[in-house]
Design a protein around this motif. Sequence first.
Motif, PDB file in Angstrom:
ATOM      1  N   MET A 142       0.872  -1.287   0.045  1.00 17.47           N
ATOM      2  CA  MET A 142      -0.184   0.062   0.123  1.00 17.47           C
ATOM      3  C   MET A 142       0.949   1.018  -0.058  1.00 17.47           C
ATOM      4  O   MET A 142       1.864   1.350   0.559  1.00 17.47           O
ATOM      5  N   LYS A 143       0.408   1.994  -0.838  1.00 18.30           N
ATOM      6  CA  LYS A 143       1.449   3.479  -0.886  1.00 18.30           C
ATOM      7  C   LYS A 143       0.621   4.478  -0.025  1.00 18.30           C
ATOM      8  O   LYS A 143      -0.657   4.764   0.019  1.00 18.30           O
ATOM      9  N   TYR A 144       1.191   5.022   1.016  1.00 21.45           N
ATOM     10  CA  TYR A 144       0.786   6.204   1.868  1.00 21.45           C
ATOM     11  C   TYR A 144       1.847   7.259   1.894  1.00 21.45           C
ATOM     12  O   TYR A 144       2.849   7.243   2.433  1.00 21.45           O
ATOM     13  N   LYS A 145       1.233   8.480   1.385  1.00 25.05           N
ATOM     14  CA  LYS A 145       2.036   9.760   1.546  1.00 25.05           C
ATOM     15  C   LYS A 145       3.762   9.680   0.934  1.00 25.05           C
ATOM     16  O   LYS A 145       4.416   9.842   1.547  1.00 25.05           O
ATOM     17  N   GLY A 146       3.613   8.873  -0.118  1.00 25.94           N
ATOM     18  CA  GLY A 146       4.905   8.793  -0.627  1.00 25.94           C
ATOM     19  C   GLY A 146       5.767   7.548  -0.169  1.00 25.94           C
ATOM     20  O   GLY A 146       6.850   7.388  -0.664  1.00 25.94           O
ATOM     21  N   PHE A 147       5.072   7.033   0.747  1.00 28.34           N
ATOM     22  CA  PHE A 147       6.026   5.463   1.248  1.00 28.34           C
ATOM     23  C   PHE A 147       5.293   4.552   1.060  1.00 28.34           C
ATOM     24  O   PHE A 147       3.965   4.342   0.828  1.00 28.34           O
ATOM     25  N   TYR A 148       6.023   3.323   0.968  1.00 27.83           N
ATOM     26  CA  TYR A 148       5.208   1.824   0.816  1.00 27.83           C
ATOM     27  C   TYR A 148       5.185   1.354   2.252  1.00 27.83           C
ATOM     28  O   TYR A 148       6.425   1.351   2.941  1.00 27.83           O
ATOM     29  N   VAL A 149       3.858   0.938   2.451  1.00 26.96           N
ATOM     30  CA  VAL A 149       3.810   0.203   3.920  1.00 26.96           C
ATOM     31  C   VAL A 149       3.053  -1.071   3.808  1.00 26.96           C
ATOM     32  O   VAL A 149       2.092  -1.477   2.907  1.00 26.96           O
ATOM     33  N   LYS A 150       3.718  -2.031   4.423  1.00 23.35           N
ATOM     34  CA  LYS A 150       3.363  -3.602   4.497  1.00 23.35           C
ATOM     35  C   LYS A 150       2.883  -3.623   6.019  1.00 23.35           C
ATOM     36  O   LYS A 150       3.598  -3.585   6.970  1.00 23.35           O
ATOM     37  N   ILE A 178       4.234  -3.961  10.971  1.00 18.86           N
ATOM     38  CA  ILE A 178       4.182  -2.597  10.277  1.00 18.86           C
ATOM     39  C   ILE A 178       5.512  -2.312   9.795  1.00 18.86           C
ATOM     40  O   ILE A 178       6.416  -2.156  10.485  1.00 18.86           O
ATOM     41  N   GLU A 179       5.649  -2.583   8.433  1.00 19.07           N
ATOM     42  CA  GLU A 179       6.890  -2.049   7.696  1.00 19.07           C
ATOM     43  C   GLU A 179       6.827  -0.785   6.874  1.00 19.07           C
ATOM     44  O   GLU A 179       5.708  -1.074   6.051  1.00 19.07           O
ATOM     45  N   PHE A 214       8.794   1.456   3.957  1.00 17.54           N
ATOM     46  CA  PHE A 214       9.794   1.339   2.750  1.00 17.54           C
ATOM     47  C   PHE A 214       9.879   2.482   2.187  1.00 17.54           C
ATOM     48  O   PHE A 214       8.795   3.250   1.679  1.00 17.54           O
ATOM     49  N   ALA A 215      10.973   3.344   1.695  1.00 13.92           N
ATOM     50  CA  ALA A 215      10.979   4.307   0.683  1.00 13.92           C
ATOM     51  C   ALA A 215      10.678   3.954  -0.713  1.00 13.92           C
ATOM     52  O   ALA A 215      10.032   4.882  -1.396  1.00 13.92           O
ATOM     53  N   ASP A 216      10.829   2.674  -1.224  1.00 12.12           N
ATOM     54  CA  ASP A 216      10.403   2.652  -2.728  1.00 12.12           C
ATOM     55  C   ASP A 216       9.673   0.855  -2.496  1.00 12.12           C
ATOM     56  O   ASP A 216       9.755   0.282  -1.498  1.00 12.12           O
ATOM     57  N   GLU A 217       9.205   0.760  -3.700  1.00 13.28           N
ATOM     58  CA  GLU A 217       8.271  -0.565  -3.773  1.00 13.28           C
ATOM     59  C   GLU A 217       9.239  -1.659  -3.685  1.00 13.28           C
ATOM     60  O   GLU A 217       8.703  -2.721  -3.327  1.00 13.28           O
ATOM     61  N   SER A 218      10.674  -1.599  -4.246  1.00 17.72           N
ATOM     62  CA  SER A 218      11.385  -2.907  -4.219  1.00 17.72           C
ATOM     63  C   SER A 218      12.165  -2.890  -2.783  1.00 17.72           C
ATOM     64  O   SER A 218      12.532  -4.120  -2.529  1.00 17.72           O
TER      65      SER A 218
END
Length: 40
Positions: free
Chosen positions: A1-9, A33-34, A36-40
Amino acid sequence: MKYKGFYVKITPDSGLLREDKDENDVRCEGFTIEVFADES
């Protein structure tokens, strides 16, 4: 999930270590909850 420019798992977790009111370690259910700065 993308939230405010970050990717959240968000993952359910049944082995989280917490401390009760008597300072005893107990295992409980919750979420990990993790972020991440980018999707990869």
